[in-house]
Design an enzyme around this catalytic site. Structure first.
Site, PDB file in Angstrom:
ATOM      1  N   SER A  75       4.863   7.255  -0.432  1.00 19.90           N
ATOM      2  CA  SER A  75       4.251   6.098   0.070  1.00 19.90           C
ATOM      3  C   SER A  75       3.034   6.006  -0.891  1.00 19.90           C
ATOM      4  CB  SER A  75       3.530   6.080   1.457  1.00 19.90           C
ATOM      5  OG  SER A  75       2.779   4.932   1.668  1.00 19.90           O
ATOM      6  N   TYR A 125      -0.755  10.670   7.294  1.00 21.14           N
ATOM      7  CA  TYR A 125       0.438  10.063   6.636  1.00 21.14           C
ATOM      8  C   TYR A 125       0.320  10.304   5.041  1.00 21.14           C
ATOM      9  CZ  TYR A 125       3.834   6.221   5.729  1.00 21.14           C
ATOM     10  OH  TYR A 125       4.560   5.541   5.189  1.00 21.14           O
ATOM     11  N   GLY A 126      -0.952  10.085   4.709  1.00 18.31           N
ATOM     12  CA  GLY A 126      -1.032  10.298   3.190  1.00 18.31           C
ATOM     13  C   GLY A 126      -0.688  11.590   2.744  1.00 18.31           C
ATOM     14  N   LYS A 176       3.063  12.338   2.753  1.00 18.79           N
ATOM     15  CA  LYS A 176       3.626  11.730   1.900  1.00 18.79           C
ATOM     16  C   LYS A 176       3.281  12.191   0.468  1.00 18.79           C
ATOM     17  CE  LYS A 176       6.108   8.523   4.288  1.00 18.79           C
ATOM     18  NZ  LYS A 176       7.552   8.846   4.328  1.00 18.79           N
ATOM     19  N   ALA A 214       7.729  -4.860   5.063  1.00 17.54           N
ATOM     20  CA  ALA A 214       7.246  -5.294   6.326  1.00 17.54           C
ATOM     21  C   ALA A 214       8.270  -4.712   7.063  1.00 17.54           C
ATOM     22  CB  ALA A 214       7.180  -6.696   6.395  1.00 17.54           C
ATOM     23  N   ARG A 224       8.389  -2.439  11.389  1.00 23.38           N
ATOM     24  CA  ARG A 224       7.574  -2.004  12.556  1.00 23.38           C
ATOM     25  C   ARG A 224       6.466  -1.304  12.145  1.00 23.38           C
ATOM     26  NH1 ARG A 224      10.608   1.903  16.678  1.00 23.38           N
ATOM     27  NH2 ARG A 224      11.140   3.545  15.179  1.00 23.38           N
TER      28      ARG A 224
END
Length: 302
Positions: free
Chosen positions: A152, A165-166, A169, A198, A200
């Site tokens: 990401s 999250y970063g 990833k 885009a 959920r």
């Protein structure tokens, strides 16, 4: 030129919706037998529902494709091993693994809990490790494999409120870099996709008018290219809204400092040369980086 996937077997994790669903449908449309994996958890990694994976399989079969549903939790190695065995028992092989499963537990770093960090890392990083480990020996034995990590922009560039999250990833890029080196002599290529879609997980980020342009189907061609027979190796493709780009890690050429200048002050004095962006270059391994550094030292000392 048409890229031929016919007869291949793929496992796509997190394929009950969003990007994973788009990848699974596109592979099936090209003749790939697909294991549609999804435990049916919420975007935050809670609860479970078999329905999403079953629905995707039904869509594939209705379109004339071949697929089976699997509900393994990627954080559970025995369940992952059973998923791979199911694919091999059914079709005799696994050619492609798309590691797409993921969750979000966004919060600023000061508010994020350690439990949230562990859960996000467990799903994204360790889930990918478990799935990749489960197919690795099989691919080595067959002399062929294509593995895709889902990274990401949060991991490559950072994004407020996504430290967990970063971090996960970004770790997947490090994993890709090493496995691409180890896998290449065995016929295995490992790449990464950095999607901006885009789904959920991200729908709250996009304005309503951008939702259609940023749909997952606009990204899937990048995924299929990176798992194709003639795919590159150790490559990160950023994709979103029909745009495809390559992200790379680069380093300035570097500047040798003799022993008497190897101080913080010496670095500050020579910072312009050390950080010169015009000399930036890519390196394909830590070994190559080491040889470059030793070469600069030898060149300067001569």
């Amino acid at each position: 030129m048409t890229i031929d996937f016919s007869g291949q077997v793929a496992i796509v994790t997190g394929a009950g919706g969003g990007l994973g669903r788009a990848h699974a449908l596109a592979l099936a449309a090209r003749g790939v037998h697909v294991v549609v994996n999804d435990p049916g958890e919420t975007v935050h990694g809670t609860a479970a529902d078999d329905a999403p994976a079953v629905r995707v399989v039904a869509d594939i079969i209705a379109s004339g494709g071949s697929a089976i549903a699997d509900h393994a939790d990627v954080t559970d190695p025995p369940q992952v091993d059973a998923m791979v065995e199911k694919a091999v028992d059914r079709w005799g092989r696994v050619d492609i693994l798309i590691n797409n499963a993921g969750i979000l537990r966004d919060a600023s770093f000061r508010k994020a809990t350690v439990e949230d960090f562990r859960k996000v890392l467990d799903v994204h990083l360790m889930g990918t490790v478990h799935c990749t480990k489960a197919v690795w020996e099989h691919m080595i034995d067959r002399g062929y494999g294509r593995i895709l990590m889902t990274t990401s922009g949060s991991g490559i560039y950072g994004n407020f409120g996504q430290a967990n999250y970063g971090a996960a990833k970004s770790a997947l890029i490090g994993l890709m870099n090493v496995l691409a080196i180890e896998g290449e002599p065995k016929g295995i290529r490992v790449n990464a996709l950095a999607p901006l879609a885009a789904t959920r997980m991200t729908e709250a980020v996009f304005a309503p008018e951008a939702l259609e342009e940023m749909r997952p189907e606009a990204i899937t061609p990048g995924a299929l290219f990176l798992v194709s027979p003639d795919a590159p190796n150790k490559t990160i493709i950023g994709a979103g809204g029909g745009v495809f780009a390559v992200s790379t890690m680069r380093e300035s050429r570097g500047h040798f400092l003799p022993p008497d200048l190897r101080t913080p002050e010496g670095i500050a004095e020579h910072w312009e040369k050390i950080s010169d962006p015009h000399t930036a270059s890519e390196t394909d391994s830590m070994t190559a980086q080491l040889h470059h550094y030793l070469g600069l030292a030898a060149e300067t000392e001569c």
